[in-house]
Design a protein around this motif. Structure first.
Motif, PDB file in Angstrom:
ATOM      1  N   PRO A  23       0.924  -1.260  -0.196  1.00 52.41           N
ATOM      2  CA  PRO A  23       0.002  -0.047  -0.034  1.00 52.41           C
ATOM      3  C   PRO A  23       0.797   1.257   0.240  1.00 52.41           C
ATOM      4  CG  PRO A  23       0.112  -0.791   2.204  1.00 52.41           C
ATOM      5  CD  PRO A  23       0.965  -1.698   1.316  1.00 52.41           C
ATOM      6  N   THR A  24       1.580   1.494  -0.987  1.00 49.30           N
ATOM      7  CA  THR A  24       2.551   2.701  -1.073  1.00 49.30           C
ATOM      8  C   THR A  24       1.613   4.013  -1.091  1.00 49.30           C
ATOM      9  OG1 THR A  24       2.548   2.506  -3.776  1.00 49.30           O
ATOM     10  CG2 THR A  24       4.301   1.304  -2.398  1.00 49.30           C
ATOM     11  N   LEU A  25       2.562   5.144  -1.056  1.00 50.28           N
ATOM     12  CA  LEU A  25       1.853   6.419  -1.238  1.00 50.28           C
ATOM     13  C   LEU A  25       1.441   6.604  -2.706  1.00 50.28           C
ATOM     14  CD1 LEU A  25       1.160   9.132   0.200  1.00 50.28           C
ATOM     15  CD2 LEU A  25       3.670   9.911  -0.334  1.00 50.28           C
ATOM     16  N   ARG A  26       2.424   6.177  -3.596  1.00 53.92           N
ATOM     17  CA  ARG A  26       1.681   6.447  -4.993  1.00 53.92           C
ATOM     18  C   ARG A  26       0.513   5.759  -5.401  1.00 53.92           C
ATOM     19  NH1 ARG A  26       4.270   7.902  -9.513  1.00 53.92           N
ATOM     20  NH2 ARG A  26       6.391   8.053  -8.787  1.00 53.92           N
ATOM     21  N   ALA A  27       0.488   4.447  -4.764  1.00 52.82           N
ATOM     22  CA  ALA A  27      -0.653   3.699  -5.020  1.00 52.82           C
ATOM     23  C   ALA A  27      -1.864   4.227  -4.417  1.00 52.82           C
ATOM     24  CB  ALA A  27      -0.561   2.104  -4.746  1.00 52.82           C
ATOM     25  N   ALA A  28      -1.514   4.649  -3.218  1.00 57.90           N
ATOM     26  CA  ALA A  28      -2.955   5.228  -2.516  1.00 57.90           C
ATOM     27  C   ALA A  28      -3.449   6.723  -3.092  1.00 57.90           C
ATOM     28  CB  ALA A  28      -2.292   5.895  -1.014  1.00 57.90           C
ATOM     29  N   LEU A  98      -6.765   2.028   4.268  1.00 63.51           N
ATOM     30  CA  LEU A  98      -7.657   2.895   5.034  1.00 63.51           C
ATOM     31  C   LEU A  98      -7.603   2.769   6.481  1.00 63.51           C
ATOM     32  CD1 LEU A  98     -10.686   1.659   2.668  1.00 63.51           C
ATOM     33  CD2 LEU A  98      -9.432   3.858   2.704  1.00 63.51           C
ATOM     34  N   ASN A  99      -6.791   1.981   6.850  1.00 63.26           N
ATOM     35  CA  ASN A  99      -6.448   1.514   8.308  1.00 63.26           C
ATOM     36  C   ASN A  99      -4.913   1.191   8.599  1.00 63.26           C
ATOM     37  OD1 ASN A  99      -6.604   1.700  11.186  1.00 63.26           O
ATOM     38  ND2 ASN A  99      -7.611  -0.163  11.002  1.00 63.26           N
ATOM     39  N   PRO A 100      -3.902   1.907   8.264  1.00 65.96           N
ATOM     40  CA  PRO A 100      -2.558   1.724   8.272  1.00 65.96           C
ATOM     41  C   PRO A 100      -2.122   1.228   9.663  1.00 65.96           C
ATOM     42  CG  PRO A 100      -2.528   4.140   7.730  1.00 65.96           C
ATOM     43  CD  PRO A 100      -4.129   3.307   7.615  1.00 65.96           C
ATOM     44  N   ALA A 146       7.342   4.331  -0.463  1.00 68.83           N
ATOM     45  CA  ALA A 146       6.960   4.065   0.861  1.00 68.83           C
ATOM     46  C   ALA A 146       5.428   4.097   1.118  1.00 68.83           C
ATOM     47  CB  ALA A 146       7.859   5.136   1.727  1.00 68.83           C
ATOM     48  N   THR A 147       5.137   3.294   2.153  1.00 71.81           N
ATOM     49  CA  THR A 147       3.913   3.423   2.775  1.00 71.81           C
ATOM     50  C   THR A 147       3.459   4.538   3.578  1.00 71.81           C
ATOM     51  OG1 THR A 147       3.888   1.928   4.562  1.00 71.81           O
ATOM     52  CG2 THR A 147       3.891   0.739   2.485  1.00 71.81           C
ATOM     53  N   PRO A 148       2.205   5.003   3.668  1.00 71.28           N
ATOM     54  CA  PRO A 148       2.075   5.925   4.635  1.00 71.28           C
ATOM     55  C   PRO A 148       2.574   5.700   6.199  1.00 71.28           C
ATOM     56  CG  PRO A 148       0.326   5.903   3.363  1.00 71.28           C
ATOM     57  CD  PRO A 148       1.231   4.628   2.733  1.00 71.28           C
ATOM     58  N   THR A 149       2.420   4.446   6.450  1.00 69.62           N
ATOM     59  CA  THR A 149       3.006   3.955   7.791  1.00 69.62           C
ATOM     60  C   THR A 149       4.580   4.342   7.921  1.00 69.62           C
ATOM     61  OG1 THR A 149       1.105   2.425   7.966  1.00 69.62           O
ATOM     62  CG2 THR A 149       3.151   2.234   9.372  1.00 69.62           C
ATOM     63  N   GLU A 150       5.072   3.841   6.727  1.00 71.08           N
ATOM     64  CA  GLU A 150       6.585   3.875   7.022  1.00 71.08           C
ATOM     65  C   GLU A 150       7.094   5.192   6.869  1.00 71.08           C
ATOM     66  OE1 GLU A 150       7.950  -0.236   4.344  1.00 71.08           O
ATOM     67  OE2 GLU A 150       7.339   1.758   3.399  1.00 71.08           O
TER      68      GLU A 150
END
Length: 211
Positions: A23-28, A98-100, A146-150
């Motif tokens: 769930p990367t930032l780009r994909a989100a 939706l709920n990282p 990167a993912t939002p959580t990362e």
């Protein structure tokens, strides 16, 4: 690979095909904009629109080649079989978008909160991009991957480092995330202090990201 990355990744298997989804930032940002918001995307997904499901996999796949091979292997298969293969992993992936944080009070498709008022998903993602490329000094490519959580966890680490090095000065104005470019952070290290550091305001910024 970090433990955090492994927790966020989802694997799809079909026959001899294995595809890792993140769930990367780009994909989100890509998926959230597809139908004018996550609610629209989820509506299409709940109806299992095949194009929507394929877009989700293509946007999130670590390997584009592996994703295309998997989707090609499903061409012409009954929709029931395709759904049985893809629905479970896709639902797990969407839950990470939706709920990282994985807590019981995730935002779902609703807009995240920003100090008590609504913050659009697109604005939240833009803020995370600014943090990645500004505060953290990552390249655009690294930030998109990167993912939002990362990004959030790395940002917490940066704040903890600044606090440990420079302490706090509550009477001073708060810095903005995009003020902390790599050059600015280098200047702070050379000065030995950051006159713009405000502990209370930084707590507020962290609360916005964790909301």
């Amino acid at each position: 690979m970090t433990p955090l990355a492994r927790l966020e990744e989802v694997t799809v298997r079909h026959g001899g095909h294995v595809v890792t989804l993140r769930p990367t930032l780009r994909a989100a940002m890509t998926l959230e904009r597809l139908y004018n918001g996550w609610s629209g995307f989820l509506l299409h997904f709940d109806q299992f629109h095949l194009n929507t499901v394929q877009t989700l996999i293509r946007a999130s796949a670590v390997s584009h080649v592996a994703a295309e091979a998997l989707l090609s292997s499903l061409e012409g298969k009954p929709l029931k079989q395709i759904k049985a293969t893809l629905e479970g992993p896709c639902v797990a992936l969407l839950s990470r978008f939706l709920n990282p944080t994985g807590d019981d009070e995730g935002q779902g498709a609703e807009t995240p909160k920003k100090t008590g008022k609504a913050l659009s998903w697109s604005d939240a993602y833009a803020e995370l991009y600014q943090i990645g490329t500004g505060w953290l000094g990552w390249t655009p490519q690294e930030t998109w991957a990167a993912t939002p959580t990362e990004i959030t966890e790395a940002f917490k680490g940066k704040l903890a480092m600044l606090k440990a090095i420079h302490g706090s000065a509550e009477e001073d104005p708060a810095p903005q995330a995009n003020d902390y470019t790599p050059e600015r952070l280098k200047e702070i290290e050379e000065l030995g202090h950051d006159p713009a550091f405000d502990r209370n305001k930084l707590h507020g910024l962290k609360a916005r990201l964790n909301a």
